[in-house]
Design an enzyme around this catalytic site. Structure first.
Site, short mmCIF file in Angstrom:
data_model
loop_
_atom_site.label_atom_id
_atom_site.label_comp_id
_atom_site.label_asym_id
_atom_site.label_seq_id
_atom_site.Cartn_x
_atom_site.Cartn_y
_atom_site.Cartn_z
N LYS A 1 0.97 -1.24 -0.04
CA LYS A 1 -0.11 0.07 0.08
C LYS A 1 0.84 1.29 -0.06
CE LYS A 1 -1.41 1.65 3.98
NZ LYS A 1 -1.33 3.15 4.42
N ASN A 2 1.73 1.46 0.93
CA ASN A 2 2.69 2.40 1.11
C ASN A 2 3.50 2.81 -0.32
OD1 ASN A 2 1.29 3.13 3.48
ND2 ASN A 2 3.20 2.53 4.78
N CYS B 1 -5.05 8.58 9.57
CA CYS B 1 -4.90 7.87 11.14
C CYS B 1 -4.77 8.93 12.06
CB CYS B 1 -4.36 6.73 11.05
SG CYS B 1 -4.59 5.06 10.40
N ARG C 1 1.76 14.48 13.35
CA ARG C 1 2.40 14.41 11.64
C ARG C 1 2.11 15.47 11.01
NH1 ARG C 1 -0.66 8.91 9.50
NH2 ARG C 1 1.30 8.34 8.90
N PRO C 2 3.04 16.61 11.34
CA PRO C 2 3.16 17.94 10.78
C PRO C 2 3.75 17.67 9.24
CG PRO C 2 4.54 17.70 12.21
CD PRO C 2 3.74 16.32 12.46
N MET C 3 3.80 18.79 8.35
CA MET C 3 4.47 18.74 7.04
C MET C 3 5.81 19.46 6.98
SD MET C 3 2.64 17.00 4.90
CE MET C 3 2.90 17.97 3.24
N ASP D 1 4.35 0.45 11.99
CA ASP D 1 3.46 0.03 11.46
C ASP D 1 3.24 -1.74 11.99
OD1 ASP D 1 2.70 2.44 10.16
OD2 ASP D 1 3.24 1.93 8.36
N ILE E 1 8.31 6.74 16.78
CA ILE E 1 8.20 7.29 15.75
C ILE E 1 6.86 8.22 15.78
CG2 ILE E 1 7.63 7.22 13.35
CD1 ILE E 1 10.20 6.15 13.90
N ARG F 1 -8.71 0.15 4.41
CA ARG F 1 -7.74 0.96 4.03
C ARG F 1 -6.48 0.49 3.84
NH1 ARG F 1 -6.15 5.71 7.53
NH2 ARG F 1 -4.68 5.70 5.86
C1 UD1 Z 1 4.50 6.65 6.46
C2 UD1 Z 1 3.84 5.64 5.98
C3 UD1 Z 1 3.12 5.01 7.53
C4 UD1 Z 1 4.07 4.90 8.30
C5 UD1 Z 1 5.60 5.87 8.56
C6 UD1 Z 1 6.51 5.69 9.58
C7 UD1 Z 1 3.09 5.92 4.10
C8 UD1 Z 1 1.74 6.18 2.96
N1 UD1 Z 1 3.01 5.79 5.18
O1 UD1 Z 1 4.18 7.69 6.64
O2 UD1 Z 1 2.28 4.19 7.30
O3 UD1 Z 1 3.89 4.78 9.70
O4 UD1 Z 1 5.95 6.22 7.30
O5 UD1 Z 1 7.21 4.50 8.98
O6 UD1 Z 1 4.14 5.66 3.62
N2 UD1 Z 1 6.90 14.22 10.69
C9 UD1 Z 1 7.19 15.67 10.91
N3 UD1 Z 1 7.11 16.60 10.01
C10 UD1 Z 1 6.95 16.21 8.65
C11 UD1 Z 1 6.83 14.76 8.42
C12 UD1 Z 1 6.76 13.81 9.37
O7 UD1 Z 1 7.34 15.88 12.18
O8 UD1 Z 1 7.01 17.07 7.92
C13 UD1 Z 1 6.92 13.18 11.78
C14 UD1 Z 1 5.41 12.82 12.09
O9 UD1 Z 1 4.86 13.41 12.66
C15 UD1 Z 1 6.00 11.31 12.37
C16 UD1 Z 1 7.33 11.05 11.81
O10 UD1 Z 1 7.92 12.09 11.52
O11 UD1 Z 1 6.18 11.68 13.79
C17 UD1 Z 1 7.37 10.07 10.84
O12 UD1 Z 1 6.57 10.60 9.59
P1 UD1 Z 1 7.00 10.04 8.37
O13 UD1 Z 1 8.04 9.13 8.10
O14 UD1 Z 1 6.72 11.32 7.45
O15 UD1 Z 1 5.71 9.20 7.99
P2 UD1 Z 1 4.64 9.14 6.55
O16 UD1 Z 1 5.46 9.60 5.45
O17 UD1 Z 1 3.40 10.10 7.21
#
Ligand code: UD1
Length: 422
Positions: free
Chosen positions: A22-23, A118, A123-125, A308, A330, A400
């Site tokens: 999926k991911n 979820c 999970r900021p950007m 995960d 994480i 999902r």
């Molecule tokens: C992806 C996976 C998700 C998995 C996660 C960690 C997909 C679609 N989803 O999610 O299933 O649980 O990797 O292995 O591939 N963070 C920030 N700022 C950011 C981005 C992330 O602080 O701009 C933080 C998040 O809040 C979180 C951590 O970094 O605590 C990991 O996030 P990230 O590795 O970005 O996970 P996703 O890509 O969202």
């Protein structure tokens, strides 16, 4: 809303086919926005998250056809590309943010709603934004939407990630494929899904090296072309089904499973006294003697133990002999399955990011609530060995990320059925 009912206590036997990840698919599909020629993905899983990404790509102007029962996704973006990813679609799934980098690279602008998905943490950007800004984009937040522009195109640069974010690595890598000059990204995520995306982008003509290490180099090219790419096996689905015979007893081969996708997890199983055998068909798991042993687990970016699989591992440790400590590093707030498992008789104490699980000889079936994708499946796993009936409610999260879970587990002898919601 549908429920899943499991009557526990049946040992399992047989093969479970592991679907495409999926991911990986959720990152590969937006890559279609980078080219005017079609991108075809084979081995795509049939999941509602894939349907959501399809709707999103269609809203951006892509033609998407699901072929061969949804196993093949053919995507074409030869016409005008709309650069606005609307809230109504994005709120359903955080991975919608993966259109940000490709849109920006293709059209010079992107307006993407802040994502949902979820409820497992803030999970900021910010890491995505920092990376795209390093390539010359201007990014602002207005009315819940990220507005990114690069009117003169993106320019290769050094990008140092403060944390190895999976999504940020994917977004910036995709954006950099069409940037002018070379981008060197450090502290990048090393997940197999990143390698799969880089492999697909190379098939489309991108110049990428270093994926799978902590440093990725992307030499920008003028255009990308069409390609066909098979989606890598889903290591999270794999780990989930590997635990099924460990919890329920019996033996199962996870077809298409590979140890290199799941090393840290397999090592923990080994420590718990469960042997994982790699064969030409996949990974073979058997529980022949007694309960597994307690083990301590700390989640970490790949190649560490995947967050995960934390919920599913906790379900297994509820039955283990001894006390296990699970540390979630994480995501904050990712123990929502713990109170539900406790309702089934598990002994779990959560303090902040640490859960202590005292193994018990058995659990009892109960009505429980699925709170997120991986939590849902951990409750199903627990139900496989619980005495009596477990009813997992609100399983839409499950759909999902897990394809036909009741068919896959039912096919190896579990007593499991889906009850349609009213
Ligand atoms: C992806 C996976 C998700 C998995 C996660 C960690 C997909 C679609 N989803 O999610 O299933 O649980 O990797 O292995 O591939 N963070 C920030 N700022 C950011 C981005 C992330 O602080 O701009 C933080 C998040 O809040 C979180 C951590 O970094 O605590 C990991 O996030 P990230 O590795 O970005 O996970 P996703 O890509 O969202």
């Amino acid at each position: 809303m549908d429920s899943i009912i499991i009557r526990g206590g049946r040992p399992l036997s047989g093969d479970i086919e592991i679907a495409g990840a999926k991911n990986a698919a959720l990152a590969l599909m937006p890559a279609a926005l980078l080219s005017e020629e079609p991108l075809t993905l084979t081995n795509t899983p049939r999941l509602s998250d894939i349907a959501t990404m399809t709707t999103l790509l269609q809203s951006l102007g892509a033609e998407v056809s699901a072929l061969q029962d949804g196993r093949v996704q053919a995507m074409a973006c030869h016409g005008e590309v709309n650069h606005v990813a609307e809230y109504d679609i994005v709120r359903k799934m955080r991975a919608s943010n993966l259109v940000l980098g490709p849109l920006l690279a293709r059209t010079g602008r992107a307006v993407v709603s802040l994502p949902g998905g979820c409820a497992i943490g803030a999970r900021p950007m910010d890491i995505h934004i920092q990376g795209l800004e390093a390539l010359g984009a201007e990014v602002a937040l207005e009315d819940g939407y990220l507005h990114a522009t690069a009117p003169r195109g993106l320019t290769g640069a050094r990008v140092e990630f403060p944390f190895a974010s999976v999504g940020a690595t994917e977004n910036v890598m995709m954006a950099a494929t069409l940037a002018r000059g070379t981008t060197v990204m450090t502290n990048t995520a090393r997940e197999p899904e990143i390698v799969d995306l880089a492999t697909c982008l190379r098939r489309m003509g991108a110049r990428i090296s270093g994926d799978g290490t902590g440093e990725i180099t992307v030499e920008g090219v003028d255009r990308l072309h069409g390609a066909t790419h098979p989606v890598v096996a889903d290591r999270i689905e794999l780990g989930t089904y590997m635990l099924a015979p460990v919890i329920a007893g019996g033996e199962v081969t996870c077809l298409g499973g590979r140890l290199d996708l799941i090393g840290a997890f397999a090592e923990k199983l080994d420590e718990a006294g469960v042997q994982v055998q790699e064969t030409a068909r996949g990974l073979h798991l058997a529980r022949r003697n007694g309960r597994p042993r307690a083990v301590d687990v700390t989640t970490a970016p790949f190649p560490g133990f995947p967050t995960d699989l934390q919920a599913q591992m906790m379900a297994m440790l509820c039955f283990a002999e001894g006390t296990s400590v699970l540390e979630e590093r994480i995501f904050e707030n990712r123990f929502m399955h713990a109170p539900e498992l406790t309702r089934m008789g598990a002994e779990i104490e959560v303090q902040g990011g640490t859960a202590t699980v005292q193994g018990v000889a058995g659990l009892k079936g109960a009505p429980v609530m699925a709170t997120d994708l991986r939590a849902s499946v951990s409750l199903i796993l627990a139900g496989l060995a619980a005495e009596g009936e477990t009813q997992v409610n609100r399983v839409y999260h499950l759909d999902r990320g897990y394809e036909a879970v009741e068919d896959k587990l039912g096919g190896v002898g579990a007593d499991i059925e889906r009850v349609p919601g009213r």
